[in-house]
Design an enzyme around this catalytic site. Structure first.
Site, short mmCIF file in Angstrom:
data_model
loop_
_atom_site.label_atom_id
_atom_site.label_comp_id
_atom_site.label_asym_id
_atom_site.label_seq_id
_atom_site.Cartn_x
_atom_site.Cartn_y
_atom_site.Cartn_z
N ALA A 1 25.04 -31.08 -38.70
CA ALA A 1 25.31 -30.90 -40.13
C ALA A 1 24.33 -29.93 -40.78
O ALA A 1 24.68 -29.22 -41.72
CB ALA A 1 25.28 -32.25 -40.83
N TRP A 2 23.11 -29.90 -40.29
CA TRP A 2 22.07 -29.03 -40.85
C TRP A 2 22.50 -27.56 -40.80
O TRP A 2 22.17 -26.76 -41.67
CB TRP A 2 20.77 -29.24 -40.07
N GLU A 3 23.26 -27.19 -39.77
CA GLU A 3 23.66 -25.80 -39.56
C GLU A 3 24.95 -25.42 -40.28
O GLU A 3 25.31 -24.24 -40.33
CB GLU A 3 23.80 -25.52 -38.06
N VAL B 1 26.73 -37.69 -40.50
CA VAL B 1 25.31 -38.03 -40.48
C VAL B 1 25.22 -39.55 -40.65
O VAL B 1 25.71 -40.09 -41.64
CB VAL B 1 24.54 -37.31 -41.61
N ILE B 2 24.61 -40.21 -39.67
CA ILE B 2 24.50 -41.67 -39.69
C ILE B 2 23.04 -42.06 -39.88
O ILE B 2 22.16 -41.54 -39.20
CB ILE B 2 25.06 -42.28 -38.38
N ASP C 1 16.46 -44.83 -38.33
CA ASP C 1 15.24 -45.54 -38.72
C ASP C 1 14.28 -44.70 -39.54
O ASP C 1 13.27 -45.20 -40.01
CB ASP C 1 14.52 -46.06 -37.46
N THR C 2 14.57 -43.41 -39.70
CA THR C 2 13.66 -42.53 -40.44
C THR C 2 14.40 -41.91 -41.63
O THR C 2 15.61 -42.08 -41.79
CB THR C 2 13.14 -41.39 -39.54
N HIS D 1 15.03 -38.85 -41.99
CA HIS D 1 15.70 -37.63 -41.55
C HIS D 1 17.14 -37.58 -42.06
O HIS D 1 17.63 -36.53 -42.50
CB HIS D 1 15.66 -37.54 -40.02
#
Length: 154
Positions: A56-58, A81-82, A85-86, A88
């Site tokens: 997804a970032w791209e 995007v799921i 734990d962070t 991000h």
């Protein structure tokens, strides 16, 4: 008073589907839904370009290049995007959405945001042909309508 509204008539425009390979089990279903929706409304396969990016970032940078080319009436962005734990997840989802909005405002080419930002994989499955429909199909219909609307607007 003049009233403008798009419809689902098949325009002569080309469509770009930009989809992430990350979470392909979900994004493949979204892409198939978008393609079926466009085809079901009279858009030929030769007027649909499918562009795959790593994640997804791209998507926004690819959308920007496609929009600047002037060859497509609309761009359908699909990804998943799921939450993990962070933090991000939040960065990727939020900045992807901001990037897509920026592309459409700067270029005038509609960019439909079908990048799912979900808590669990089950939430993504529900939106990729499950109980909440197929967001790829929904984005394709919105793209058709917007292409037609953009042709009408002064």
């Amino acid at each position: 008073m003049t009233h403008y509204e798009g419809d689902l008539r098949p325009p002569t425009a080309r469509f770009a589907i930009i989809a992430s390979r990350w979470n392909a089990r979900i994004t493949d279903v979204l892409v198939a839904g978008a393609r079926q929706s466009l085809a079901g409304n009279g858009i030929g396969e030769d007027a649909i370009d499918v562009i795959r990016v790593p994640g997804a970032w791209e998507i926004p940078v690819a959308a920007n290049r496609v929009a600047q080319s002037g060859q497509h009436g609309a761009i359908i962005a699909l990804g998943c995007v799921i939450r993990g734990d962070t933090r991000h997840y939040e960065h990727v989802a939020d900045l992807c959405a901001e990037g897509l909005m920026s592309v459409q405002l700067q270029t005038g080419v509609p960019v439909l945001n079908g990048v799912l930002a979900v808590e669990r994989v089950e939430d993504a499955e529900a939106r990729a042909g499950g109980s909440h429909g197929n967001k790829g199909e929904e984005c394709a219909l919105a793209a058709l309508e917007l292409v037609n609307l953009m042709e009408l607007l002064p």
